[in-house]
Design a protein around this motif. Structure first.
Motif, mmCIF file in Angstrom:
data_model
loop_
_atom_site.group_PDB
_atom_site.id
_atom_site.type_symbol
_atom_site.label_atom_id
_atom_site.label_comp_id
_atom_site.label_asym_id
_atom_site.label_seq_id
_atom_site.Cartn_x
_atom_site.Cartn_y
_atom_site.Cartn_z
ATOM 1 N N THR A 82 10.827 6.345 6.256
ATOM 2 C CA THR A 82 11.439 6.476 4.935
ATOM 3 C C THR A 82 12.499 5.408 4.719
ATOM 4 O OG1 THR A 82 11.029 8.857 4.869
ATOM 5 C CG2 THR A 82 12.758 8.004 3.419
ATOM 6 N N GLU A 83 13.332 5.174 5.732
ATOM 7 C CA GLU A 83 14.366 4.145 5.615
ATOM 8 C C GLU A 83 13.745 2.761 5.462
ATOM 9 O OE1 GLU A 83 17.402 4.868 5.145
ATOM 10 O OE2 GLU A 83 17.160 7.000 5.594
ATOM 11 N N LEU A 84 12.665 2.485 6.189
ATOM 12 C CA LEU A 84 11.966 1.212 6.039
ATOM 13 C C LEU A 84 11.473 1.022 4.608
ATOM 14 C CD1 LEU A 84 9.873 1.058 9.332
ATOM 15 C CD2 LEU A 84 11.423 -0.735 8.539
ATOM 16 N N MET A 85 10.876 2.071 4.075
ATOM 17 C CA MET A 85 10.325 1.991 2.714
ATOM 18 C C MET A 85 11.413 1.636 1.710
ATOM 19 S SD MET A 85 6.946 3.273 2.459
ATOM 20 C CE MET A 85 6.825 4.476 1.162
ATOM 21 N N GLU A 86 12.606 2.176 1.914
ATOM 22 C CA GLU A 86 13.683 1.945 0.961
ATOM 23 C C GLU A 86 14.249 0.527 1.027
ATOM 24 O OE1 GLU A 86 16.604 4.963 1.569
ATOM 25 O OE2 GLU A 86 15.367 6.572 0.707
ATOM 26 N N THR A 87 13.966 -0.182 2.123
ATOM 27 C CA THR A 87 14.521 -1.527 2.270
ATOM 28 C C THR A 87 13.525 -2.628 1.933
ATOM 29 O OG1 THR A 87 13.905 -1.621 4.627
ATOM 30 C CG2 THR A 87 16.087 -0.744 4.091
ATOM 31 N N ILE A 88 12.286 -2.273 1.597
ATOM 32 C CA ILE A 88 11.250 -3.273 1.317
ATOM 33 C C ILE A 88 11.027 -3.367 -0.187
ATOM 34 C CG2 ILE A 88 8.823 -3.893 1.635
ATOM 35 C CD1 ILE A 88 8.924 -2.267 4.282
ATOM 36 N N ARG A 89 11.080 -4.580 -0.729
ATOM 37 C CA ARG A 89 10.821 -4.811 -2.148
ATOM 38 C C ARG A 89 9.400 -5.325 -2.345
ATOM 39 N NH1 ARG A 89 14.420 -9.095 -4.545
ATOM 40 N NH2 ARG A 89 13.305 -8.478 -6.427
ATOM 41 N N VAL A 90 8.699 -4.749 -3.306
ATOM 42 C CA VAL A 90 7.368 -5.234 -3.663
ATOM 43 C C VAL A 90 7.298 -5.357 -5.183
ATOM 44 C CG1 VAL A 90 6.254 -4.204 -1.640
ATOM 45 C CG2 VAL A 90 6.396 -2.891 -3.771
ATOM 46 N N ALA A 91 6.314 -6.106 -5.651
ATOM 47 C CA ALA A 91 6.106 -6.260 -7.097
ATOM 48 C C ALA A 91 4.627 -6.481 -7.358
ATOM 49 C CB ALA A 91 6.927 -7.425 -7.645
ATOM 50 N N GLY A 140 8.332 -14.530 -5.988
ATOM 51 C CA GLY A 140 7.886 -13.572 -4.991
ATOM 52 C C GLY A 140 7.176 -14.261 -3.842
ATOM 53 N N LEU A 141 6.869 -13.470 -2.807
ATOM 54 C CA LEU A 141 6.243 -13.966 -1.591
ATOM 55 C C LEU A 141 4.814 -13.456 -1.465
ATOM 56 C CD1 LEU A 141 9.049 -13.363 1.074
ATOM 57 C CD2 LEU A 141 8.110 -15.586 0.433
ATOM 58 N N ILE A 142 3.917 -14.344 -1.074
ATOM 59 C CA ILE A 142 2.568 -13.975 -0.670
ATOM 60 C C ILE A 142 2.458 -14.297 0.808
ATOM 61 C CG2 ILE A 142 0.104 -14.425 -0.949
ATOM 62 C CD1 ILE A 142 0.704 -15.278 -3.830
ATOM 63 N N VAL A 186 15.437 -12.871 2.564
ATOM 64 C CA VAL A 186 15.275 -13.572 1.289
ATOM 65 C C VAL A 186 15.227 -12.547 0.163
ATOM 66 C CG1 VAL A 186 14.058 -15.493 2.356
ATOM 67 C CG2 VAL A 186 12.737 -13.593 1.444
ATOM 68 N N ASP A 187 15.789 -12.902 -0.952
ATOM 69 C CA ASP A 187 15.878 -11.970 -2.073
ATOM 70 C C ASP A 187 14.637 -12.115 -2.953
ATOM 71 O OD1 ASP A 187 16.846 -10.085 -3.821
ATOM 72 O OD2 ASP A 187 18.034 -11.529 -4.960
ATOM 73 N N LEU A 188 13.473 -11.812 -2.358
ATOM 74 C CA LEU A 188 12.205 -11.943 -3.073
ATOM 75 C C LEU A 188 11.320 -10.730 -2.773
ATOM 76 C CD1 LEU A 188 11.300 -15.687 -2.335
ATOM 77 C CD2 LEU A 188 12.149 -14.759 -4.496
ATOM 78 N N PRO A 189 10.605 -10.231 -3.771
ATOM 79 C CA PRO A 189 9.671 -9.143 -3.503
ATOM 80 C C PRO A 189 8.394 -9.667 -2.849
ATOM 81 C CG PRO A 189 9.537 -9.776 -5.803
ATOM 82 C CD PRO A 189 10.667 -10.581 -5.205
ATOM 83 N N LEU A 190 7.722 -8.811 -2.099
ATOM 84 C CA LEU A 190 6.410 -9.120 -1.556
ATOM 85 C C LEU A 190 5.362 -8.873 -2.634
ATOM 86 C CD1 LEU A 190 6.771 -7.364 1.931
ATOM 87 C CD2 LEU A 190 7.259 -9.750 1.337
ATOM 88 N N LEU A 191 4.430 -9.807 -2.797
ATOM 89 C CA LEU A 191 3.439 -9.718 -3.861
ATOM 90 C C LEU A 191 2.046 -9.368 -3.338
ATOM 91 C CD1 LEU A 191 4.472 -12.894 -5.909
ATOM 92 C CD2 LEU A 191 5.303 -10.542 -6.164
ATOM 93 N N TYR A 192 1.573 -10.158 -2.369
ATOM 94 C CA TYR A 192 0.229 -9.967 -1.833
ATOM 95 C C TYR A 192 0.231 -10.155 -0.329
ATOM 96 C CZ TYR A 192 -2.136 -10.381 -6.426
ATOM 97 O OH TYR A 192 -2.595 -10.185 -7.703
ATOM 98 N N GLY A 211 -2.759 -6.112 -2.821
ATOM 99 C CA GLY A 211 -1.406 -6.077 -3.336
ATOM 100 C C GLY A 211 -0.461 -5.558 -2.267
ATOM 101 N N ALA A 212 0.670 -6.199 -2.095
ATOM 102 C CA ALA A 212 1.629 -5.774 -1.076
ATOM 103 C C ALA A 212 2.182 -4.395 -1.421
ATOM 104 C CB ALA A 212 2.766 -6.784 -0.958
#
Length: 332
Positions: free
Chosen positions: A116-125, A278-280, A300-306, A319-320
């Motif tokens: 749960t803590e991991l999920m809260e720290t990962i950004r995706v888009a 974002g990051l692929i 890095v302040d970027l969401p994961l995309l793919y 999709g990430a």
């Protein structure tokens, strides 16, 4: 229920050559726990508390101990899978606080809490949703793909073009800036023929502007760029000069999961001049230790995309999602 043994490889060993062996990691964790009890543990803290009430509650619970086998087991699991110690410790500490001492002794509860803590720290888009939301009325959305040589930009672009056309029903065009590499030109031109979408190869700002004029009635234009070393500032400047001619350009950074941690961050830092959205992460099928991907996502302040998982077009792309990365980190 035990955590499955983490997979290891020479790649993982090299990636963490500077770290101590597992027993040393446990000893260091215990030392950090003692530091925490004395109020000197600032390792892995990120940002300020949401409110003073949470701070007060934490200060009233100095008896919460991380010197518990279940917590240590999950900590070791994260470290072996490549997560940096500071991030692993921060995750364990937060999970221990949320669980309390009793539940922290139960491995299943710890695994769930850390996940749960991991999920809260990962950004995706969702990149295509973002592209279409930002699209300007006067023409198509234009997206460029940047990154070091050999990371799979051209194949990734073709996969996304296929998704945009077949699943989103968008009118797509392809532009190739990779004019130093004839094979990339041939590859992207071939993908254009297979997908039945227009294709242009350009070698100057004027060529690029003309291609965009030709594609003005499309929904989405994807631009492939020259794969260059991020340690070659002149090459990066040349690409920036070309892409700078495109108004409202959106850029995606493509990096390979096979790259060592330090080089991943170095590449991301150098390509930050392009202001990627974002990051692929490519080539997930070629690695067995995934902590470097999480480490990068935190730096890095970027969401994961793919994520891409092979060479097949259009199949080997997804999709990430937070769930996917957490499952890779914790061997679910």
């Amino acid at each position: 229920k035990l955590i499955p043994p983490a997979r290891q490889s020479p790649v993982g060993a090299t990636r963490h050559a500077g770290a101590a062996d597992l027993e040393q990691e446990v000893r260091e964790l215990k030392q950090l726990v003692e530091d925490m009890k004395r109020g000197r543990d600032e390792v892995g803290q990120r940002g300020s508390r949401e409110n003073e009430g949470e701070d007060d509650r934490r200060s009233q619970l100095p008896h919460i101990s991380l010197d518990i086998p279940a917590l240590q087991d999950v900590f070791e699991q994260l470290v072996v899978n490549g997560v940096e110690r500071r991030y692993a410790l921060a995750l364990i500490k937060k999970a221990a606080f949320e669980l309390g001492n009793e539940h922290s002794k139960q491995l299943e509860h710890v695994v769930d809490a850390v996940a749960t803590e991991l999920m809260e720290t990962i950004r995706v888009a969702s990149p295509l949703d973002q592209v279409l939301a930002d699209r300007q009325e006067r023409g198509p959305a234009v997206v460029s793909f940047i990154g070091p040589t050999g990371v799979g930009k051209t194949t990734t672009l073709a996969k996304i073009a296929s998704e945009a056309q077949l699943k989103r029903r968008l009118r797509v065009g392809l532009i190739n800036l990779d004019y130093y590499k004839i094979t990339a030109f041939d590859q992207l031109a071939t993908y254009g023929k297979i997908l039945h979408v227009p294709f242009r190869s350009v070698a100057s700002v004027d060529d690029l502007k003309m291609a965009l004029i030709d594609f003005r009635n499309l929904d989405l234009v994807l631009v492939d760029t020259t794969g260059r070393s991020h340690r070659d500032p002149q090459s990066l400047t040349e690409i920036q000069a070309l892409l700078g001619a495109v108004p409202d350009l959106m850029t995606f950074l493509v990096l390979s999961a096979t790259t060592r941690d330090s080089e991943l961050f170095d590449a991301a830092s150098k390509f930050s001049a392009f202001r990627p959205k974002g990051l692929i992460l490519s080539k997930l099928d070629e690695v067995i230790v995934y902590g470097g991907l999480y480490n990068l996502s935190q730096k890095v302040d970027l969401p994961l995309l793919y994520f891409t998982t092979g060479q097949k077009v259009p199949d080997d792309i997804e999709g990430a999602t937070r769930e996917r990365l957490v499952s890779l980190l914790m061997d679910f």
